[in-house]
Design an enzyme around this catalytic site. Sequence first.
Site, PDB file in Angstrom:
ATOM      1  N   LYS B 187       0.855  -1.176   0.000  1.00  0.00           N
ATOM      2  CA  LYS B 187       0.000   0.000   0.000  1.00  0.00           C
ATOM      3  C   LYS B 187       0.895   1.231   0.000  1.00  0.00           C
ATOM      4  O   LYS B 187       1.548   1.524   1.004  1.00  0.00           O
ATOM      5  CB  LYS B 187      -0.910   0.043   1.229  1.00  0.00           C
ATOM      6  CG  LYS B 187      -1.899   1.233   1.162  1.00  0.00           C
ATOM      7  CD  LYS B 187      -2.586   1.524   2.476  1.00  0.00           C
ATOM      8  CE  LYS B 187      -1.876   2.555   3.324  1.00  0.00           C
ATOM      9  NZ  LYS B 187      -1.672   3.851   2.648  1.00  0.00           N
ATOM     10  N   SER B 241       5.318   6.773  11.068  1.00  0.00           N
ATOM     11  CA  SER B 241       5.497   7.406  12.376  1.00  0.00           C
ATOM     12  C   SER B 241       5.445   6.376  13.501  1.00  0.00           C
ATOM     13  O   SER B 241       4.868   5.297  13.360  1.00  0.00           O
ATOM     14  CB  SER B 241       4.392   8.431  12.603  1.00  0.00           C
ATOM     15  OG  SER B 241       3.158   7.744  12.759  1.00  0.00           O
ATOM     16  N   GLU B 263       9.922   0.518  10.674  1.00  0.00           N
ATOM     17  CA  GLU B 263      10.938   1.544  10.496  1.00  0.00           C
ATOM     18  C   GLU B 263      10.250   2.854  10.835  1.00  0.00           C
ATOM     19  O   GLU B 263       9.385   3.304  10.072  1.00  0.00           O
ATOM     20  CB  GLU B 263      11.439   1.581   9.051  1.00  0.00           C
ATOM     21  CG  GLU B 263      12.171   0.350   8.593  1.00  0.00           C
ATOM     22  CD  GLU B 263      13.625   0.338   9.073  1.00  0.00           C
ATOM     23  OE1 GLU B 263      14.236  -0.736   8.968  1.00  0.00           O
ATOM     24  OE2 GLU B 263      14.122   1.372   9.536  1.00  0.00           O
ATOM     25  N   CYS B 297      13.479  10.267   7.704  1.00  0.00           N
ATOM     26  CA  CYS B 297      13.501   9.658   9.026  1.00  0.00           C
ATOM     27  C   CYS B 297      14.879   9.805   9.677  1.00  0.00           C
ATOM     28  O   CYS B 297      14.994   9.813  10.900  1.00  0.00           O
ATOM     29  CB  CYS B 297      13.104   8.188   8.956  1.00  0.00           C
ATOM     30  SG  CYS B 297      13.943   7.277   7.655  1.00  0.00           S
ATOM     31  N   GLU B 394       9.859  14.981  16.671  1.00  0.00           N
ATOM     32  CA  GLU B 394      10.225  14.913  15.260  1.00  0.00           C
ATOM     33  C   GLU B 394       9.393  15.915  14.469  1.00  0.00           C
ATOM     34  O   GLU B 394       8.162  15.833  14.446  1.00  0.00           O
ATOM     35  CB  GLU B 394       9.992  13.500  14.730  1.00  0.00           C
ATOM     36  CG  GLU B 394      10.537  13.288  13.326  1.00  0.00           C
ATOM     37  CD  GLU B 394      10.372  11.857  12.833  1.00  0.00           C
ATOM     38  OE1 GLU B 394       9.365  11.223  13.193  1.00  0.00           O
ATOM     39  OE2 GLU B 394      11.250  11.375  12.086  1.00  0.00           O
TER      40      GLU B 394
END
Lengths: 480, 494
Positions: B187, B241, B263, B297, B394
């Site tokens: 996806k 996230s 990840e 990231c 972040e």
Amino acid sequence: EIKYTQLFINNEWHKATKGKTFPVINPSTGEEICQVEEGTREDVDKAVEAARKAFDIESPWRKLEPAARANLIRKFADLLRRDIDYLSKLETLNNGKPVGDSKGDILGSAACIDYYAGWVDKIAGETLPGAHDQFIYTRHEPIGVCGQIIPWNYPIMMMAWKFGPALACGNVIILKPAEQTPLTALYCAALLKEAGFPPGVVNVIPGDGPECGNAIASHEHIDKVAFTGSVEIGKKIQEAAAKSNLKRVTLELGGKSPLIICEDADIDYAVSVAHRAIFTNAAQNCTAGSRTFVHAKIYDQFIAKSIELAKNRVVGDPFDSNTEQGPQINESQFKKILDYVEAGKKDGAKLECGGERHGNKGYFIKPTIFSGVKDDMRIAREEIFGPIMSVLKFDSYDEVIKRANSTSFGLGAGVITKDLTRGLTFAQRLEAGSVWVNDYDAIINQAPFGGFKQSGHGRELGKYGLESYYEVKTVVVKLI
Amino acid sequence: MASFTSKPPKIEIKYTQIFINNDWHKATNGKTFPVINPSTGEEICQVEEGTKNDIDKAVEAARKAFHINSPWRTLEPSARGKIMRKFADLLRRDIEYLAQLETLNNGKPVTNSKMDIMGAAACIDYYAGWADKFTGETLPTTSDMFLYTRHEPIGICGQIIPWNYPILMLATKLGPALACGNVVILKPSEETPLTALYCAALIKEAGFPPGVVNIVPGDGPNCGNAIVLHEHINKISFTGSVEVGKKVQEGAAKSNLKRVTLELGGKSPLIICEDADVNFAVYVAHEAIFHNAAQNCIAASRTFVHSKIYDEFIAKSVALAKKRIVGDPFDPATQQGPQINKSQFKRILNYIESGKKAGAKLECGGEKANDKGYFIKPTVFSNVKDDMEIAREEIFGPVMSVFKFDSYDEVIERANATNFGLVAGVLTKDLTRALKFVQELQAGSVWVNTYAAMKAQAPFGGFKQSGQGREFGKYGLEPYYEVKTVAIKLLSKM
């Protein structure tokens, strides 16, 4: 058209320093194809100089990103496939194997090169647990200048088996093709240049054993030698390596490989496997199934069907697409094989079919079958490298394993059976580098191949094939 | 402020449907969703919206493709590698078109899109090479046993990827999964489905059998969630996230205990020591935060600078940030494109406000860079304290936060004082100092005198809440096979 007949050093073509050439023969006719420059010690020295430069730590080759090295190697494989029509004809002209077989060899060679291209960026050393103020790791570094001496039975494929792991590990190469079959190696040298290998990374020096091969084996500045050929020469290579600079040695030598056919084997299947196990490539195969052990219960049936199959085997012009078997490589082999036929007869084995020359030109021999062979006959003990099937009878499985193992060879072995335990127990107990169950000569690029005992040492193919092409350096950094 | 207009070339959108079984399908619920060009805020096109029923269809197709006698399962390993390499070649063949499509949908400069595509192809090539090389073992045991392991494909792998590197993420996920012989339902992010769908067509052209790779565009709650909870998907790999990552792990546990790799985000430190060459450090730190408009990231979002070189570092970093060219990603001079969408855009500007409020010094930037689209000026905060929001959370936006330090022992502690642990960087010439940082920093990747040194052969992944499991390298294969141990007893008689 024969395009390349000179020595290939530093991506250039050179005449021999001694100014001599040697003839290359077409075994289908016995006639000369062309003359090729004859490399000797001085030419090997030139090649070593070029290779050393190409191996310098600052050289283009040493600085290549692994993935880029892999791309070069894969490009070479693509070029082999691109020129397969020409190359296969050249291979057949020089070696005598049917064109279909030459094509199969080239595809297999390209696949082998592709396989090793995939390893380039995956050859890993290790970081090792140590004291907290130590950083310990290993590097797998290329060895350096690798001498490679290959035989005449699979000229292109043997070259691919040697190039693949050596280049994957970042080495530089001096290859001596067999003096019988230098032509396709020289064409491949041109392809290597076209693929983009920097000068000096691969050098190809045609020449004989005593002057050229020996110069490689005893060279003070060649770091490793890989040899495929006879046990006799293999021993000389190892001696010379020891006497000179202790260069690392790997050897792929001969065999007298057993194929054991058990009572529960499907007879037709067994007959077809045994047939190709011995006769493929006119039996010029280090793993030729040259001792066929057949259980007493199916022995007579096996003999009868094998004879029929052997008689139907089409021997002839390798350029004819119907041909299954071409000539032996040269006059010397031809004579040697016919001598073994005589020896078999004299020792009392029963000649069931064949046993003589086919035609009156070139070095063709009819597929030959001896039955009633005893373990102590010459044809049962010595490597013939010719189309002679020797069939031995057995009753007891424990005993046949002992008989199969009582040889100083140990290259391949096959077993045909449906029984699980029997198949796996044979696999455990046969003293051979490769054991095939319900198959023979299952050569696969990812599966290591090599000899037990005097069939050689070291492995080719698979991940193991890389091991002989790198040196392990251990690094310890103290954190002060 | 200087204003500009993004002028994308005429790009034909060929594929907007759901890719299942090497066929194109409309959504079962009949709906589509808009895909936006972040450089203009305008709609590019509508794409079929996949939901649970489409995932079910994909699972059925994937199942068939994974049957033990299927073409995919009976392929020789090296042939599998060959098809993968063909896909990599097609990525390179169509790089011009693909790069423009990626830039149209994601907003990254076209040169960056091209780099991503080359990297994606290299990743696929790398894993193609593993197909015939990953091995089980035969194990020593008693003489009457034959003991060995097989590394078997897991089965149907659900893969959910983010919008910051659409093509590269697709390759990173497909590579190891296909090398190990699995089948995939991927996806793409609802922000950036277009290049994934084009790649689907390339996958078909490369020769993958139907059902081996299925691509279902859709959102998180209705599509991604269906993957996470599916009773017949055997493994899920998620990049995104921490917040959603935790939901993925929960969903996997509540359903069928599918294997999970994650990840997730980071708040990665870059530590610049007193002996670092300042110009080099400024350059590395600049790229480390601002690359990809900081939508990364691994963004070095905490820049620790030794007090001895702090002032010089700030002055030079501000100068470099001011020179950074933000603009139309189709303009070859542009270094930084827009943020991905309005929501991110707003969020980043909020963080900037928060930084100002908390007392950090805004050195440059701090506002939008254009009226149209979602462009933000490269922003530098100095005097940032460890407990500020901009120091802990972040941002995923072009905000460099610079911290001062004196003591190396202390800065390691400060660098580690976070729930994240994705990557870390150190600039120093000293051998022992570098190797000690390497030992002590709690991060999945530690880079010395470089940053973002990503290589296909080097495993990558997070410590702590930055994720679990590794991608790339040989380690990247591990989440994609199941180990089967076989013991065969040799009955006594032959």
